[in-house]
Design a protein around this motif. Sequence first.
Motif, PDB file in Angstrom:
ATOM      1  N   LEU A 115       0.878  -1.182  -0.183  1.00 30.83           N
ATOM      2  CA  LEU A 115       0.049   0.047   0.024  1.00 30.83           C
ATOM      3  C   LEU A 115       0.871   1.415  -0.095  1.00 30.83           C
ATOM      4  N   ALA A 116       0.463   2.224  -0.674  1.00 29.55           N
ATOM      5  CA  ALA A 116       1.248   3.552  -0.765  1.00 29.55           C
ATOM      6  C   ALA A 116       0.021   4.577  -0.598  1.00 29.55           C
ATOM      7  N   ILE A 117       0.229   5.606   0.185  1.00 28.48           N
ATOM      8  CA  ILE A 117      -0.501   6.616   0.559  1.00 28.48           C
ATOM      9  C   ILE A 117       0.190   7.942   0.305  1.00 28.48           C
ATOM     10  N   PHE A 118      -0.524   8.769  -0.382  1.00 25.92           N
ATOM     11  CA  PHE A 118       0.233  10.216  -0.614  1.00 25.92           C
ATOM     12  C   PHE A 118      -0.945  11.189  -0.273  1.00 25.92           C
ATOM     13  N   SER A 119      -0.318  12.277   0.277  1.00 26.50           N
ATOM     14  CA  SER A 119      -1.369  13.424   0.687  1.00 26.50           C
ATOM     15  C   SER A 119      -0.682  14.581   0.799  1.00 26.50           C
ATOM     16  N   SER A 120      -1.105  15.589   0.190  1.00 29.23           N
ATOM     17  CA  SER A 120      -0.754  17.289   0.367  1.00 29.23           C
ATOM     18  C   SER A 120      -2.004  18.029   0.470  1.00 29.23           C
ATOM     19  N   PRO A 121      -1.856  19.374   0.835  1.00 28.98           N
ATOM     20  CA  PRO A 121      -2.888  20.202   0.948  1.00 28.98           C
ATOM     21  C   PRO A 121      -3.852  20.150  -0.275  1.00 28.98           C
ATOM     22  N   GLY A 122      -5.142  19.550  -0.090  1.00 29.62           N
ATOM     23  CA  GLY A 122      -5.935  19.481  -1.473  1.00 29.62           C
ATOM     24  C   GLY A 122      -5.842  18.127  -2.124  1.00 29.62           C
ATOM     25  N   TYR A 123      -4.981  17.393  -1.780  1.00 29.82           N
ATOM     26  CA  TYR A 123      -4.767  15.952  -2.481  1.00 29.82           C
ATOM     27  C   TYR A 123      -4.543  14.872  -1.754  1.00 29.82           C
ATOM     28  N   SER A 124      -5.127  13.763  -1.844  1.00 31.67           N
ATOM     29  CA  SER A 124      -4.775  12.525  -1.272  1.00 31.67           C
ATOM     30  C   SER A 124      -5.123  11.394  -1.966  1.00 31.67           C
ATOM     31  N   LYS A 125      -4.485  10.356  -1.945  1.00 31.94           N
ATOM     32  CA  LYS A 125      -4.856   9.057  -2.679  1.00 31.94           C
ATOM     33  C   LYS A 125      -4.170   8.041  -2.150  1.00 31.94           C
ATOM     34  N   ALA A 126      -4.764   6.650  -2.077  1.00 32.69           N
ATOM     35  CA  ALA A 126      -4.286   5.513  -1.697  1.00 32.69           C
ATOM     36  C   ALA A 126      -4.034   4.669  -2.980  1.00 32.69           C
ATOM     37  N   VAL A 127      -2.963   3.935  -2.916  1.00 29.44           N
ATOM     38  CA  VAL A 127      -2.471   3.116  -4.037  1.00 29.44           C
ATOM     39  C   VAL A 127      -2.343   1.840  -3.850  1.00 29.44           C
ATOM     40  N   ASP A 128      -3.063   0.669  -4.502  1.00 24.62           N
ATOM     41  CA  ASP A 128      -2.867  -0.414  -4.237  1.00 24.62           C
ATOM     42  C   ASP A 128      -1.701  -1.049  -4.998  1.00 24.62           C
ATOM     43  N   LEU A 129      -0.608  -1.669  -4.339  1.00 18.96           N
ATOM     44  CA  LEU A 129       0.564  -2.192  -5.025  1.00 18.96           C
ATOM     45  C   LEU A 129       0.480  -3.899  -5.035  1.00 18.96           C
ATOM     46  N   ALA A 130       0.733  -4.391  -6.436  1.00 18.21           N
ATOM     47  CA  ALA A 130       0.787  -5.885  -6.304  1.00 18.21           C
ATOM     48  C   ALA A 130       2.248  -6.255  -6.046  1.00 18.21           C
ATOM     49  N   THR A 131       3.127  -5.528  -5.325  1.00 20.26           N
ATOM     50  CA  THR A 131       4.334  -6.114  -4.793  1.00 20.26           C
ATOM     51  C   THR A 131       4.579  -5.337  -3.452  1.00 20.26           C
ATOM     52  N   SER A 132       5.397  -5.992  -2.649  1.00 20.29           N
ATOM     53  CA  SER A 132       5.585  -5.792  -1.336  1.00 20.29           C
ATOM     54  C   SER A 132       6.609  -4.465  -1.199  1.00 20.29           C
ATOM     55  N   PRO A 133       6.290  -3.223  -1.040  1.00 18.46           N
ATOM     56  CA  PRO A 133       7.267  -2.162  -1.019  1.00 18.46           C
ATOM     57  C   PRO A 133       8.217  -2.206   0.292  1.00 18.46           C
TER      58      PRO A 133
END
Length: 387
Positions: free
Chosen positions: A91-109
């Motif tokens: 899983l990866a999650i990105f967030s900044s003012p006005g933007y956020s998104k969670a990303v599903d990863l098929a490999t383990s980071p």
Amino acid sequence: MKTNKNTTPVNKALLQELLAVAESPCLSLYMPTHRTHPENLQNPVRFKNLMKELETSLLRKYSKDEIEKHLQPLLEITGGDGFWNYTSEGLAIFSSPGYSKAVDLATSPKEMAIVADTFHTKPIQYYLQSTGRFHVLAINRHDIQLFEGNRHSLVELELHALVPATMTDALGEEKTDKHSTVASYGGTGASMHHGHGGKKEEVDIDSERYFRAVAESVAEHYSKPTGIPLLLAALPEYHHLFHQVNKNPLLLEDGIKINPTAVSIDKMAAMAWEIMEPEFLKKQEELVSRYNQSKANGLGSEDIKEVAVALVEGRVDTLLIEADRIIASRITNLVTGNVQNKDINNPRVDDLLDDMSELALRMGGQVTVLNPDQMPSESGVAAILRY
């Protein structure tokens, strides 16, 4: 396999979206996840620990009220009903003012929590590289499954709504008339219907129409957006027909000639990688050889300062960077390419290699992330220069 409705898949459009976000602070969180119970009970615990790391970094610049505001989007994303029940390998999650998104990863980071002026995208770039990833299309006359794989794993994907999962989805009730075939005669273009269509001929016609529909939709919704190779897993007699109707240039000639329902996913993963490994190694070797030749001709460098200057001037054609290596520095002058060592916990500082890769992409260069044993340099970076 059920997927998480609160996450998005990785594709090139996502990377461009992340690179375009300019408002700081940019919070980047990466973590491996478990898919099954009871191991998946560890997921929220690991997430909380990474959130503490983000909070510690934010404390160096922001007040507690501001920190709470910056962390809230991550809590909202993961607080949804059943969020941790439908994770993949990572899983990866990105967030900044006005933007956020969670990303599903098929490999383990690698586990990571970074606050900086831009998102940390190097793991996403590595993930997107076609040299290590591929799709496997498992098909029979009744239904299909689509997998994404790499050298470590094979994960079933939830099919796009416009990809037919079964022959009925593809053809509806419009299967070939059991008692009618059509033939043209002479040069008139006239057609005549005959009532002697055999069962085998009907099956072949329906199979052809079905395979064509699957080939076209998989190309449109998976191969084109990702650019990664496609392997066919099917009974030997289906390979010829599928290749006949296929127009997807990313479908490899070699395939897995088995009944895909008769083997385990681990066995199919091993068979897929047996086909893909030579291709993977060939591309890596060609790229490293190209760098070595460029360096011999005075058009290659592994010196961080030289590469930084070349990036700022738009002279980097291809940038090789080392996976999982973090250099706590930043390019402090976009004119001279000056680099200064910093503290990675500083909320303005990201990994220098990540910053370099993003600058290369913005300047129209190509970026490849390599494992340490594949890198042709000790500095963590190697650049092929345009001039």
